[in-house]
Design an enzyme around this catalytic site. Structure first.
Site, PDB file in Angstrom:
ATOM      1  N   HIS A 154      36.076 -16.255 -61.297  1.00 28.88           N
ATOM      2  CA  HIS A 154      36.789 -16.730 -62.490  1.00 28.88           C
ATOM      3  C   HIS A 154      36.077 -16.344 -63.794  1.00 28.88           C
ATOM      4  O   HIS A 154      36.615 -16.583 -64.878  1.00 28.88           O
ATOM      5  CB  HIS A 154      36.948 -18.255 -62.454  1.00 28.88           C
ATOM      6  CG  HIS A 154      37.795 -18.750 -61.315  1.00 28.88           C
ATOM      7  ND1 HIS A 154      39.119 -18.416 -61.181  1.00 28.88           N
ATOM      8  CD2 HIS A 154      37.502 -19.543 -60.249  1.00 28.88           C
ATOM      9  CE1 HIS A 154      39.608 -18.991 -60.079  1.00 28.88           C
ATOM     10  NE2 HIS A 154      38.649 -19.670 -59.498  1.00 28.88           N
ATOM     11  N   ASP A 190      40.155 -15.748 -51.952  1.00 32.11           N
ATOM     12  CA  ASP A 190      39.969 -17.149 -52.331  1.00 32.11           C
ATOM     13  C   ASP A 190      41.362 -17.761 -52.591  1.00 32.11           C
ATOM     14  O   ASP A 190      42.311 -17.039 -52.890  1.00 32.11           O
ATOM     15  CB  ASP A 190      39.107 -17.214 -53.603  1.00 32.11           C
ATOM     16  CG  ASP A 190      38.748 -18.627 -54.027  1.00 32.11           C
ATOM     17  OD1 ASP A 190      37.644 -19.082 -53.664  1.00 32.11           O
ATOM     18  OD2 ASP A 190      39.555 -19.284 -54.724  1.00 32.11           O
ATOM     19  N   HIS A 192      42.291 -19.414 -55.103  1.00 33.72           N
ATOM     20  CA  HIS A 192      42.640 -19.276 -56.521  1.00 33.72           C
ATOM     21  C   HIS A 192      42.627 -17.809 -56.951  1.00 33.72           C
ATOM     22  O   HIS A 192      41.828 -17.021 -56.457  1.00 33.72           O
ATOM     23  CB  HIS A 192      41.644 -20.057 -57.383  1.00 33.72           C
ATOM     24  CG  HIS A 192      41.518 -21.508 -57.011  1.00 33.72           C
ATOM     25  ND1 HIS A 192      40.530 -21.969 -56.165  1.00 33.72           N
ATOM     26  CD2 HIS A 192      42.266 -22.574 -57.345  1.00 33.72           C
ATOM     27  CE1 HIS A 192      40.665 -23.289 -56.012  1.00 33.72           C
ATOM     28  NE2 HIS A 192      41.717 -23.680 -56.704  1.00 33.72           N
ATOM     29  N   ASP A 279      38.547 -21.997 -49.382  1.00 32.63           N
ATOM     30  CA  ASP A 279      39.413 -23.068 -49.902  1.00 32.63           C
ATOM     31  C   ASP A 279      40.891 -22.858 -49.546  1.00 32.63           C
ATOM     32  O   ASP A 279      41.741 -23.660 -49.937  1.00 32.63           O
ATOM     33  CB  ASP A 279      39.216 -23.285 -51.422  1.00 32.63           C
ATOM     34  CG  ASP A 279      39.151 -22.007 -52.229  1.00 32.63           C
ATOM     35  OD1 ASP A 279      39.398 -20.917 -51.679  1.00 32.63           O
ATOM     36  OD2 ASP A 279      38.849 -22.102 -53.443  1.00 32.63           O
TER      37      ASP A 279
HETATM   38  C1  SP5 Z   1      35.829 -20.547 -57.178  1.00 31.16           C
HETATM   39  C2  SP5 Z   1      36.831 -21.642 -57.139  1.00 31.16           C
HETATM   40  O1  SP5 Z   1      37.366 -21.942 -56.073  1.00 31.16           O
HETATM   41  N1  SP5 Z   1      37.069 -22.293 -58.276  1.00 31.16           N
HETATM   42  C3  SP5 Z   1      38.077 -23.300 -58.301  1.00 31.16           C
HETATM   43  C4  SP5 Z   1      38.132 -24.053 -59.580  1.00 31.16           C
HETATM   44  C5  SP5 Z   1      39.245 -25.055 -59.510  1.00 31.16           C
HETATM   45  N2  SP5 Z   1      39.109 -26.027 -60.533  1.00 31.16           N
HETATM   46  C6  SP5 Z   1      40.268 -26.838 -60.782  1.00 31.16           C
HETATM   47  C7  SP5 Z   1      40.699 -27.615 -59.586  1.00 31.16           C
HETATM   48  C8  SP5 Z   1      41.852 -28.517 -59.900  1.00 31.16           C
HETATM   49  C9  SP5 Z   1      42.259 -29.207 -58.640  1.00 31.16           C
HETATM   50  N3  SP5 Z   1      43.316 -30.131 -58.869  1.00 31.16           N
HETATM   51  C10 SP5 Z   1      43.902 -30.628 -57.637  1.00 31.16           C
HETATM   52  C11 SP5 Z   1      43.274 -31.909 -57.207  1.00 31.16           C
HETATM   53  C12 SP5 Z   1      43.912 -32.446 -55.980  1.00 31.16           C
HETATM   54  N4  SP5 Z   1      43.584 -33.831 -55.764  1.00 31.16           N
HETATM   55 ZN    ZN Z   2      38.965 -21.048 -55.176  1.00 27.87          ZN
END
Ligand code: SP5
Ligand code: ZN
Length: 336
Positions: A154, A190, A192, A279
């Site tokens: 990211h 990943d 994301h 993830d």
């Molecule tokens: C590298 C990587 O996997 N970074 C991920 C960053 C994600 N950050 C924001 C996550 C927001 C999750 N919201 C959902 C919560 C469910 N309870």
């Molecule tokens: Zn991720």
């Protein structure tokens, strides 16, 4: 497969992040390190390739900021980790502001990526871990695993976000180019979208970036990762996004992965880099795909099947109890 890690990577230990309106314990925790370490008993220590490969990707001003951000925070009398809370909206003119809060907002795009006391040392060595894994492959090995953490995909040239500070994968790709690889493909698996990597290589035809991820209409990072982002200028056609809906199971993921691997093979790269996030696992606490532990072995086998020298860099994966098994399953798919 040879695997690499530097103990300094544990110096990064942020306490909290902002999630859904609450400050919660940071998901990218030391427990992840312990889980992966116990699954990979043969981890070797990373070597030091210096700052130059990092500066080939990130701007000097951003690196300078990362080095001193936490000190500036402490000097301003603040407790805990350095957190941004104000951001320059698009179109604000460039300003040379020196107040730590202004700088944090300039270089961060979210509130999940605080700068902790040990962050700089950790991310410096994190990049060295990727470079050590790369070196092994450039010496002729079929593959290697760089146990990078914190994640990197990211992070852009001059920004942090998504638990990422330095883009380990981009640093390795750029270093591979300068060591003689004419073309490098990055295939991001990943959960994301790999927005930092996309941005860094968006106008480049020598580095193909492909990302399989949760649809940014529903998932972080929202503002990148849509299917119509295909690269620009000389890079037109050399970025590919394959977004998938929440709930995606392996049978469907596998189809998109085959499409992605087909694109990678057509590009005929000298090197393949895989930002790997566990993830996509069904039990991940912040993500919503339904991939099972055994599926990662098949994923590894499919990727290995393209027959390219391959560097794997660790990205996300927050289901700590299953993380070691998921990483071992994926690596196992590549054979010995
Ligand atoms: C590298 C990587 O996997 N970074 C991920 C960053 C994600 N950050 C924001 C996550 C927001 C999750 N919201 C959902 C919560 C469910 N309870
Ligand atoms: Zn991720």
């Amino acid at each position: 497969m040879k695997s690499y890690f530097a103990e300094q990577q544990s110096l990064h230990a942020p306490a909290l992040e902002l999630q859904n309106g609450e400050m919660v314990p940071h998901a990218e925790s030391q427990a992840r390190v312990d889980a992966i370490k116990s699954a990979l008993p043969g981890l070797e220590a990373s070597r030091d390739f210096g700052i130059d490969p990092i500066l080939a990707v990130h701007t000097p001003a951003y690196i300078d900021f990362l080095k001193r951000a936490h000190c500036d925070w402490v000097e301003a009398g603040r407790p805990g980790d350095a957190f941004p809370y104000v951001f320059p909206v698009r179109g604000r003119r460039p300003l040379s502001l020196t107040r730590i809060d202004a700088e944090l907002g300039q270089y961060a795009y979210d509130c999940g990526t605080p700068v902790a006391a040990g962050t700089w040392d950790a991310v410096y060595w994190n990049a060295q871990t990727a470079l050590t894994g790369l070196d092994h492959v450039m010496q002729g090995a079929r593959h290697s695993f760089a146990f990078c953490r914190p994640p990197g995909h990211h992070a852009g040239r001059d920004y942090m976000g998504g638990y990422s500070y330095l883009n380990n994968v981009a640093i390795a790709a750029e270093q591979a180019r300068s060591r003689g690889a004419a073309k490098v493909a990055v295939l991001d698996v990943d959960y994301h979208h790999g927005n930092g990597t996309q941005d860094i290589f968006y106008e480049r035809a020598d580095v193909l970036t492909v990302s399989l991820h949760a649809d940014p209409k529903s998932d972080y990072p929202f503002y990148w990762g849509h299917a119509d982002e295909r690269g620009q200028g000389a890079g037109a056609g050399f970025n590919r996004n394959l977004p998938m809906p929440r709930g995606t199971v392996w049978a469907d993921y596998k189809q998109r992965l085959s499409d992605a691997l087909e694109e990678v093979a057509q590009f005929q790269p000298d090197l393949l880099i895989i930002p790997y996030g566990a993830d996509t696992f069904v039990g991940d606490p912040i993500s919503f795909f339904s991939i099972e532990t055994a599926d990662y072995t098949e994923m590894g086998m499919l990727i290995s099947g393209v027959g390219l020298p391959t560097l794997i860099c660790m990205e996300g994966g927050y289901a700590v109890d299953a993380l070691g098994a998921n990483v071992a399953a994926f690596i196992g798919g590549f054979g010995t």
